[in-house]
Enzyme design. Structure first.
Site, PDB file in Angstrom:
ATOM      1  N   LEU A 134      41.065  37.416  36.812  1.00  0.00           N
ATOM      2  CA  LEU A 134      40.938  38.566  35.914  1.00  0.00           C
ATOM      3  C   LEU A 134      40.037  39.619  36.549  1.00  0.00           C
ATOM      4  O   LEU A 134      40.356  40.806  36.547  1.00  0.00           O
ATOM      5  CB  LEU A 134      40.373  38.121  34.558  1.00  0.00           C
ATOM      6  CG  LEU A 134      40.008  39.214  33.558  1.00  0.00           C
ATOM      7  CD1 LEU A 134      41.227  40.060  33.199  1.00  0.00           C
ATOM      8  CD2 LEU A 134      39.387  38.609  32.303  1.00  0.00           C
ATOM      9  N   HIS A 194      25.706  32.816  34.882  1.00  0.00           N
ATOM     10  CA  HIS A 194      26.163  31.717  34.038  1.00  0.00           C
ATOM     11  C   HIS A 194      27.554  31.937  33.454  1.00  0.00           C
ATOM     12  O   HIS A 194      27.900  31.354  32.416  1.00  0.00           O
ATOM     13  CB  HIS A 194      25.168  31.421  32.915  1.00  0.00           C
ATOM     14  CG  HIS A 194      25.254  30.015  32.380  1.00  0.00           C
ATOM     15  ND1 HIS A 194      25.482  28.920  33.194  1.00  0.00           N
ATOM     16  CD2 HIS A 194      25.165  29.513  31.111  1.00  0.00           C
ATOM     17  CE1 HIS A 194      25.515  27.823  32.448  1.00  0.00           C
ATOM     18  NE2 HIS A 194      25.324  28.156  31.191  1.00  0.00           N
ATOM     19  N   HIS A 303      24.906  33.660  26.291  1.00  0.00           N
ATOM     20  CA  HIS A 303      25.783  32.805  27.073  1.00  0.00           C
ATOM     21  C   HIS A 303      27.057  33.582  27.424  1.00  0.00           C
ATOM     22  O   HIS A 303      27.714  34.115  26.525  1.00  0.00           O
ATOM     23  CB  HIS A 303      26.167  31.555  26.277  1.00  0.00           C
ATOM     24  CG  HIS A 303      25.627  30.283  26.829  1.00  0.00           C
ATOM     25  ND1 HIS A 303      24.390  29.785  26.463  1.00  0.00           N
ATOM     26  CD2 HIS A 303      26.141  29.408  27.722  1.00  0.00           C
ATOM     27  CE1 HIS A 303      24.170  28.646  27.106  1.00  0.00           C
ATOM     28  NE2 HIS A 303      25.221  28.392  27.889  1.00  0.00           N
ATOM     29  N   SER A 354      24.728  32.008  21.662  1.00  0.00           N
ATOM     30  CA  SER A 354      26.172  32.155  21.819  1.00  0.00           C
ATOM     31  C   SER A 354      26.607  33.579  21.481  1.00  0.00           C
ATOM     32  O   SER A 354      26.066  34.201  20.562  1.00  0.00           O
ATOM     33  CB  SER A 354      26.900  31.174  20.898  1.00  0.00           C
ATOM     34  OG  SER A 354      28.290  31.439  20.876  1.00  0.00           O
ATOM     35  N   GLU A 540      18.426  26.128  31.857  1.00  0.00           N
ATOM     36  CA  GLU A 540      18.691  26.920  30.661  1.00  0.00           C
ATOM     37  C   GLU A 540      17.620  26.649  29.606  1.00  0.00           C
ATOM     38  O   GLU A 540      17.631  25.606  28.961  1.00  0.00           O
ATOM     39  CB  GLU A 540      20.086  26.589  30.115  1.00  0.00           C
ATOM     40  CG  GLU A 540      21.199  26.751  31.141  1.00  0.00           C
ATOM     41  CD  GLU A 540      22.567  26.386  30.588  1.00  0.00           C
ATOM     42  OE1 GLU A 540      22.933  26.942  29.530  1.00  0.00           O
ATOM     43  OE2 GLU A 540      23.255  25.553  31.194  1.00  0.00           O
ATOM     44  N   ASP A 712      42.402  43.990  41.800  1.00  0.00           N
ATOM     45  CA  ASP A 712      42.170  42.766  41.021  1.00  0.00           C
ATOM     46  C   ASP A 712      40.744  42.651  40.505  1.00  0.00           C
ATOM     47  O   ASP A 712      40.412  41.688  39.811  1.00  0.00           O
ATOM     48  CB  ASP A 712      42.566  41.521  41.821  1.00  0.00           C
ATOM     49  CG  ASP A 712      41.711  41.289  43.055  1.00  0.00           C
ATOM     50  OD1 ASP A 712      40.763  42.056  43.288  1.00  0.00           O
ATOM     51  OD2 ASP A 712      41.986  40.313  43.794  1.00  0.00           O
ATOM     52  N   THR A 717      43.814  44.640  34.907  1.00  0.00           N
ATOM     53  CA  THR A 717      44.815  43.870  35.648  1.00  0.00           C
ATOM     54  C   THR A 717      44.563  42.377  35.483  1.00  0.00           C
ATOM     55  O   THR A 717      43.428  41.943  35.302  1.00  0.00           O
ATOM     56  CB  THR A 717      44.795  44.212  37.145  1.00  0.00           C
ATOM     57  OG1 THR A 717      43.524  43.858  37.703  1.00  0.00           O
ATOM     58  CG2 THR A 717      45.074  45.689  37.379  1.00  0.00           C
TER      59      THR A 717
END
Length: 780
Positions: A134, A194, A303, A354, A540, A712, A717
């Site tokens: 990606l 991370h 995260h 999160s 962490e 890319d 894309t």
């Protein structure tokens, strides 16, 4: 506890699991080469598979770098520096001595590595192999030096899951070979962002090698090369400039994924904070003496798991998207990954934080599962998953990343507090299995040999485990204990007692075949820029763990005359040791606590160690610090389980041929798609012929030429690789046409490498390319 019974199906599955586990262990033992494998890192150089061992490091040697120029002039990399590779002479950029500020260099380089046939690092989910890309992954380096060149520091933020010990040792060795004592273990911090969507395979400890399904020298070398190149670019581009600092909250992008653990902390402590996550973002603004932009470093606790464990595309997740947006804005006219301005969004105390802000819900019923064990009434913990704010994981990644980018942009623009003062650095290697922790003036405790608890296997609400383990387990299970004991042996009473109340699932600190399963020797490190201290955390930290460390280090500096220090937690640095919870959070034994591998007093040990480093910097006694025991460097590791095979094209076709062309016409907002005859993308990780797997190009009539509009590394894309049988494969390129696309004629190109091997000849890697027929983009 009631006796556990199993159906015939369950009994068969358990028998199958035990048999498969036994076979796997046997295969791993055969695949590892265990003779002559532990070596001191100083001879590694570029000869990764040399088997000549080094003499042991001299014991009791001291840190050779201090904050004064006279002490640094005698610095050497190690007590056996004569064994290192010859130093390559590198010309120094001219240094100006009559200006207020620092010498600043920024650099960025690709470190993507393998994008197929390799596990993605982070979720530890079997079968989550890379199948395309990606966005590209980058190493972003920032060098700061005092005007007279007497001291300098290096901070590198890398789009990978975490920095492995092997990676750091190799980078340090090659830096020494090229720069001598200029860039060393004490003044170079390597920090992972991370992202959970980067390739695995660059570790040396057995737990991570097994999770990676082998060691990929291809990916390892590409990462090392990318990190070094970013530092080289920063070194070459150093110029006089100024650094400014700013801070501000980022709202609406995080939740605490273990709130029941957080609530174990004292109420009086929690009352001092308005949130159970750290919302503050710290931004460093770097400009030259004309005020022109050079770069930005941002630290923020989140995260990078907006891309969930169903993803198979290599990418840098939400923090990478924030970097992408800011760099694209500052580097107008450049393709992604190019241009002089460098923006790093680095990790911080993200352990329990999160980005999936809609929270945990049972995916089968829709009800909330925000409970102490993160379980659902039907389906248990496997059904309890948190979701982000977008329509899908791609959308969520962009929403969270854009919010971070926007806040960092505001803080950068308004930054006015200049960072001034000397630079300093301090580092030690520490045996984290044997640290004596002073709880008070009369009582001590000790850290433990590494171990993982039952809740480690449960995973988190961001990515659940696969065997229906549950978070919050404070008791073991006789069934799993028996399987562990039969395969790996029983954990000792000593390690079980040390880790209480953690029920031990894997006693990794007592497992040494074919190599140690977890690190014993860990880096602790601080670099300071005037009133800013960057603490390099080898794991962490949870929210409250980070708060306690910041407060303790700040107090230590203040007690020795360095008042009002800003202390930054920089996460995932130098070596990976899983999580670090507070002592109170440890008692709840959710995922983060079960993954605190050195036991309940781990945080207290780190606070003690980092205070010692802060004191050494504040009192100018860094040279008196013990180096500590040098970590090992394992030369031979398990080969990847996925073999290299020859690529084949269908009969009558060649690599790069178009199998399915794009439609003749598209509107903005639609997706142009082309399918090509493909080859394994991992062949391209070692080859510099092409720097991208794809380009989207627009025809310019005035110049009668095709101009690249994205590649890319662009977020619009996507490159998918579809693996077939016997070396056959297809490659699909998607262009999600943005609203900003100009109307006109376009084409899509694909670049790859195929592996060819004739009988009795070595394999060769050949480059190829393919081009789609032209198509039109219209805006109405």
């Amino acid at each position: 506890m009631a006796k556990r019974t199993f159906s015939n199906l369950e009994t068969f599955l358990i028998f199958l699991l035990v048999m498969m586990t036994g076979i796997t262990v046997a295969l791993l033992s055969l695949l590892f080469i265990t003779s002559g494998t532990i070596e001191n890192h100083k001879d590694s150089g570029g000869h990764l598979f040399s088997t000549t061992p080094n003499p042991p490091a001299t014991q009791g040697s001291t840190v050779t770098q201090s904050s004064t120029a006279t002490q640094r002039s005698t610095a050497t990399q190690s007590s056996t520096a004569t064994q290192t590779s010859p130093v390559t002479s590198t010309p120094e950029p001219p240094l100006f001595q009559n200006f207020s500020g620092y010498y600043i260099g920024v650099g960025r380089a690709d470190c993507t590595g393998q994008v197929a046939d390799i596990n993605l690092m982070g979720y530890s989910k079997s079968g989550q192999n890379a199948q395309g890309i990606l966005t590209r992954l980058y190493s972003r380096a920032f060098i700061m030096a005092e005007p007279d060149g007497s001291n300098r520091t290096v901070f590198v933020s890398i789009d990978i899951g975490m920095v492995s010990q092997r990676l750091r040792l190799e980078v340090l060795n090659r830096l020494q070979s090229k720069y001598g004592s200029l860039y060393r273990r004490d003044n170079v911090i390597l920090s992972g962002t991370h992202t959970h969507s980067g390739p695995a395979g660059y570790f040396q400890y057995t737990v991570f090698v097994i999770a990676s399904e082998g060691f990929s020298n291809r990916t390892f070398q590409h990462m090392v090369t990318g990190i070094l190149k970013s530092i080289d670019i920063a070194h070459t581009n150093m110029k006089p400039g100024k650094i400014f600092i700013n801070k501000g909250n980022v709202d609406g992008v995080q939740i605490n994924r273990s709130p029941y653990s957080y609530l174990q902390n004292p109420q009086s402590e929690r009352a001092r904070y308005s949130s159970n996550t750290d919302k503050e973002m710290v931004v460093l603004k770097m400009v030259d003496l004309n005020g022109d932009d050079l770069g930005l470093i941002s630290w923020f606790a989140i995260h990078p798991v907006s891309m969930n464990n169903s993803n198979h595309l290599v990418n840098s997740d939400n923090v990478g998207y924030a970097s992408y947006l800011l760099e694209q804005e500052k580097n107008k006219g450049y393709l992604p990954g190019q241009g002089p301005f460098v923006a790093a969004f680095a990790s911080s105390n993200l352990g329990d934080v999160s980005p999936n802000i809609l929270g945990p819900r049972c995916i089968n019923t829709g009800e909330s599962c925000d409970n102490a064990n993160s379980t659902c009434p039907i389906g248990g913990s496997n059904m309890c998953i948190a979701k982000g704010p977008g329509q899908d994981m791609f959308d969520s990644t962009q929403i969270i990343g854009r919010a971070m980018y926007q806040r960092a942009k505001e803080l950068y623009a308004s930054a006015s507090q200049e960072v001034t003062g000397p630079l300093a650095s301090a580092h030690q290697w520490v045996d984290m299995t044997n640290v004596t922790v002073w709880l008070n003036s009369t009582h001590t405790a000790k850290t433990c040999k590494p171990a993982l608890g039952y809740s480690f296997a449960a995973g988190t609400i961001d990515g659940v485990g696969g065997l229906n383990f549950t978070q919050g387990k404070t008791e073991g299970d006789p069934f799993w204990d028996t399987i562990r004991d039969q395969i790996l042996g029983k954990p000792s009473e000593e390690i079980k007692e040390c880790h209480k109340p953690k029920p031990i699932l894997l006693h990794t600190g007592e497992l040494s075949k074919p190599h140690p399963w977890h690190p014993d020797i860990v880096d602790v490190q601080i670099i300071t820029l005037g009133s800013l201290a960057i603490t390099a955390i080898p794991g962490e930290f949870t929210t409250m763990s980070g708060r306690r460390l910041r407060e303790a280090v700040q107090a230590e500096f203040a007690s020795h005359g360095m008042q009002n220090m800003t202390v930054v937690i920089s996460g995932l640095c130098n070596v990976y040791t899983h999580y670090i919870t507070t002592y109170e959070e440890y008692q709840a034994q959710r995922y983060e606590a079960a993954s605190t591998i050195y036991g309940p007093h781990t945080l207290s040990a780190y606070i003690q160690l980092f205070r010692n480093l802060a004191k050494a910097i504040a009192t100018d006694t860094v040279a008196n610090l013990s180096r500590g025991p040098e970590p090992p460097f394992f030369q031979q590791l398990m080969v990847p389980l996925i073999p290299n095979i020859v690529d084949r094209a269908p009969i009558g076709r060649t690599f790069g041929d178009v199998l399915q062309p794009a439609k003749p016409e598209y509107r903005v907002g639609e997706v142009a798609e082309v399918i090509f005859v493909g080859a394994n993308p991992k062949n391209s990780a070692q080859n510099e012929t092409h720097q991208t797997f794809l380009t989207v190009e627009k025809y310019e009539a005035t110049s009668t030429s095709w101009q690249i509009v994205c590649n890319d590394a662009s977020w619009e894309t996507r490159f998918y690789w579809h693996k077939g049988l016997l070396g056959l494969s297809n490659a699909t390129v998607e262009w999600h046409i943005p609203d900003t696309a100009q109307p006109g004629i376009y084409r899509i190109r694909y670049f790859g490498h195929n592996r060819k091997q004739d009988i009795l000849k070595p394999a060769v890697i050949l480059s190829f390319e393919g081009t789609s027929p032209a198509f039109e983009v219209v805006t109405t």
